[in-house]
Design a protein around this motif. Sequence first.
Motif, PDB file in Angstrom:
ATOM      1  N   GLY A  24       0.795  -1.214   0.000  1.00  0.00           N
ATOM      2  CA  GLY A  24       0.000   0.000   0.000  1.00  0.00           C
ATOM      3  C   GLY A  24       0.827   1.263   0.000  1.00  0.00           C
ATOM      4  N   LEU A  25       0.151   2.376  -0.289  1.00  0.00           N
ATOM      5  CA  LEU A  25       0.879   3.625  -0.501  1.00  0.00           C
ATOM      6  C   LEU A  25       1.424   4.240   0.784  1.00  0.00           C
ATOM      7  N   ILE A  26       0.794   3.966   1.927  1.00  0.00           N
ATOM      8  CA  ILE A  26       1.316   4.558   3.167  1.00  0.00           C
ATOM      9  C   ILE A  26       2.683   3.984   3.493  1.00  0.00           C
ATOM     10  N   GLU A  27       2.822   2.668   3.387  1.00  0.00           N
ATOM     11  CA  GLU A  27       4.130   2.052   3.639  1.00  0.00           C
ATOM     12  C   GLU A  27       5.148   2.527   2.605  1.00  0.00           C
ATOM     13  N   ARG A  28       4.733   2.663   1.358  1.00  0.00           N
ATOM     14  CA  ARG A  28       5.670   3.058   0.303  1.00  0.00           C
ATOM     15  C   ARG A  28       6.167   4.479   0.506  1.00  0.00           C
ATOM     16  N   TYR A  29       5.290   5.368   0.949  1.00  0.00           N
ATOM     17  CA  TYR A  29       5.658   6.776   1.093  1.00  0.00           C
ATOM     18  C   TYR A  29       5.570   7.238   2.547  1.00  0.00           C
ATOM     19  N   ILE A  57      -4.419   1.227   7.962  1.00  0.00           N
ATOM     20  CA  ILE A  57      -5.592   0.593   7.364  1.00  0.00           C
ATOM     21  C   ILE A  57      -5.418   0.650   5.846  1.00  0.00           C
ATOM     22  N   SER A  58      -5.105  -0.477   5.252  1.00  0.00           N
ATOM     23  CA  SER A  58      -4.767  -0.505   3.833  1.00  0.00           C
ATOM     24  C   SER A  58      -5.401  -1.696   3.134  1.00  0.00           C
ATOM     25  N   LEU A  59      -5.676  -1.517   1.857  1.00  0.00           N
ATOM     26  CA  LEU A  59      -6.130  -2.605   0.988  1.00  0.00           C
ATOM     27  C   LEU A  59      -5.188  -2.775  -0.202  1.00  0.00           C
ATOM     28  N   GLY A  60      -3.965  -2.263  -0.066  1.00  0.00           N
ATOM     29  CA  GLY A  60      -2.999  -2.380  -1.148  1.00  0.00           C
ATOM     30  C   GLY A  60      -3.215  -1.374  -2.266  1.00  0.00           C
ATOM     31  N   GLU A  61      -3.753  -0.218  -1.916  1.00  0.00           N
ATOM     32  CA  GLU A  61      -4.064   0.823  -2.895  1.00  0.00           C
ATOM     33  C   GLU A  61      -2.796   1.471  -3.458  1.00  0.00           C
ATOM     34  N   GLY A  62      -2.989   2.212  -4.540  1.00  0.00           N
ATOM     35  CA  GLY A  62      -1.860   2.875  -5.184  1.00  0.00           C
ATOM     36  C   GLY A  62      -1.157   1.958  -6.170  1.00  0.00           C
ATOM     37  N   ASN A  63      -0.005   2.428  -6.674  1.00  0.00           N
ATOM     38  CA  ASN A  63       0.795   1.648  -7.617  1.00  0.00           C
ATOM     39  C   ASN A  63      -0.021   1.289  -8.862  1.00  0.00           C
ATOM     40  N   THR A  64      -0.850   2.228  -9.311  1.00  0.00           N
ATOM     41  CA  THR A  64      -1.728   1.977 -10.457  1.00  0.00           C
ATOM     42  C   THR A  64      -0.981   2.221 -11.775  1.00  0.00           C
ATOM     43  N   PRO A  65      -1.446   1.617 -12.867  1.00  0.00           N
ATOM     44  CA  PRO A  65      -0.719   1.727 -14.138  1.00  0.00           C
ATOM     45  C   PRO A  65      -0.753   3.130 -14.732  1.00  0.00           C
ATOM     46  N   LEU A  66       0.371   3.518 -15.314  1.00  0.00           N
ATOM     47  CA  LEU A  66       0.458   4.718 -16.139  1.00  0.00           C
ATOM     48  C   LEU A  66       0.602   4.212 -17.573  1.00  0.00           C
ATOM     49  N   ILE A  67      -0.469   4.315 -18.343  1.00  0.00           N
ATOM     50  CA  ILE A  67      -0.539   3.664 -19.649  1.00  0.00           C
ATOM     51  C   ILE A  67      -0.349   4.691 -20.775  1.00  0.00           C
ATOM     52  N   ARG A  68       0.636   4.439 -21.622  1.00  0.00           N
ATOM     53  CA  ARG A  68       0.858   5.332 -22.768  1.00  0.00           C
ATOM     54  C   ARG A  68      -0.121   4.968 -23.871  1.00  0.00           C
ATOM     55  N   PHE A 100      -9.878   6.424  -7.520  1.00  0.00           N
ATOM     56  CA  PHE A 100      -8.787   7.132  -6.852  1.00  0.00           C
ATOM     57  C   PHE A 100      -9.094   7.422  -5.388  1.00  0.00           C
ATOM     58  N   LYS A 101     -10.354   7.324  -4.994  1.00  0.00           N
ATOM     59  CA  LYS A 101     -10.739   7.657  -3.616  1.00  0.00           C
ATOM     60  C   LYS A 101      -9.999   6.804  -2.593  1.00  0.00           C
ATOM     61  N   ASP A 102      -9.556   5.616  -2.994  1.00  0.00           N
ATOM     62  CA  ASP A 102      -8.855   4.737  -2.065  1.00  0.00           C
ATOM     63  C   ASP A 102      -7.560   5.366  -1.561  1.00  0.00           C
ATOM     64  N   ARG A 103      -6.916   6.159  -2.397  1.00  0.00           N
ATOM     65  CA  ARG A 103      -5.661   6.802  -1.976  1.00  0.00           C
ATOM     66  C   ARG A 103      -5.887   7.706  -0.761  1.00  0.00           C
ATOM     67  N   ALA A 162      -0.326   9.967  -6.015  1.00  0.00           N
ATOM     68  CA  ALA A 162      -0.444   9.673  -7.445  1.00  0.00           C
ATOM     69  C   ALA A 162       0.583  10.481  -8.236  1.00  0.00           C
ATOM     70  N   ALA A 163       0.816  11.720  -7.817  1.00  0.00           N
ATOM     71  CA  ALA A 163       1.822  12.551  -8.485  1.00  0.00           C
ATOM     72  C   ALA A 163       3.220  11.972  -8.292  1.00  0.00           C
ATOM     73  N   PHE A 164       3.501  11.443  -7.100  1.00  0.00           N
ATOM     74  CA  PHE A 164       4.797  10.808  -6.868  1.00  0.00           C
ATOM     75  C   PHE A 164       5.026   9.669  -7.859  1.00  0.00           C
ATOM     76  N   GLU A 165       4.017   8.828  -8.009  1.00  0.00           N
ATOM     77  CA  GLU A 165       4.137   7.662  -8.884  1.00  0.00           C
ATOM     78  C   GLU A 165       4.363   8.084 -10.335  1.00  0.00           C
ATOM     79  N   ILE A 166       3.676   9.128 -10.767  1.00  0.00           N
ATOM     80  CA  ILE A 166       3.816   9.598 -12.146  1.00  0.00           C
ATOM     81  C   ILE A 166       5.231  10.100 -12.406  1.00  0.00           C
TER      82      ILE A 166
END
Length: 380
Positions: A9-14, A27-38, A65-68, A172-176
């Motif tokens: 999840g994003l809290i642990e990552r950041y 409290i996480s469900l593994g949110e974040g880390n979503t695809p950036l598709i060209r 995105f609300k999960d973030r 989300a901006a961090f990931e991009i």
Amino acid sequence: MPFRTRYTGLIERYRDRLPIHDDTRIISLGEGNTPLIRLNNIPRIIGKDVDIYVKYEGLNPTGSFKDRGMTMAVTKAVEEGSRAIICASTGNTSAAAAAYAARAGITAFVLIPDGKIAMGKLAQAMMHGSVVIQIKGNFDDGMRLVKEVATEAPVTIVNSINPYRLQGQKTAAFEIVEELGRAPDYHCLPVGNAGNITAHWIGYCEYSSASGDHVTGACAFCEGHCKYAGGAVVGNRPHMVGYQAAGSAPFMRGHMVDNPETVATAIRIGHPQSWDYAWKVKEESGGWFDECSDEKILAAQKLLAEKEGVFCEPASATSLAGALADIASGKIPEGSTIVCTLTGHGLKDPDTAIKQSTAPMLTVEAELDAVKSAILDNMT
């Protein structure tokens, strides 16, 4: 095989960029880390030399995105001893609040407009065990009631007026930036309550500072919840472009809209809670607001699904619809790198998708020749 750390999840990552303590129960469900598709096909179809990416937030656990923001809001609510959360919602917030409350073992109360919510979203809120309260009014009425109720009952508001929501959504901006190696030239988003465009700007500002510090100009957004302050901007930051549905476009009207209407239910909001912040984002980023008709929104949703294989809900497609219009007019110049946020999955609103689908549904005999004939007749 090399050892790989499981993504949690994003809290642990950041963690170092979020207002979290070492002993905080996350409290996480593994949110974040979503695809950036060209996008490969649409730029060719429109005949423009642009790089368009879509940040597919519909692949978060509850499909938006609300999960973030919700992982942060519910984590902090639990840390502060809350036993119940409450939100007003056009659908996605209620789904996320219900899921994260279930994960945390607390109660979620969700206020939704009666008859004005897509069935996919309502199903989520109900299945996750929230207390669903339908009101005979719109989202803005619900938001007013939520704020009033919170002064009378022991509940924590988890709408985007909760500053922890924006802290989660900034990731989300961090990931991009991490994927592209830089910020895009333009970041296009659908705008309803305007919390997401604000959150992205916070994230880009943090990432563009010399040591990861938060740029001074944006600290007003964080209400003291950001871990960083100060620092000179050294990296690029995008122009932030917010698109609204024409029937629900208070930023284009310059004032609140009392009775918003649009097929894009997720942004059917006439009184944005992040009104002042969003105007500040526009000014600081050199961006702009614009509006799209429902017809253009649905056309972009269909184009994205048919030509790129990406299925998003109507409100999400507003970002691409607006970007395509501005690319065509030259407002977004050729040679630009553009990211469009797709806020929710297409299965959130299957009824709207089916209504506009032109894909044939054939009924044939259960025989080889009949199936073969149907295939050959429909080869492209």
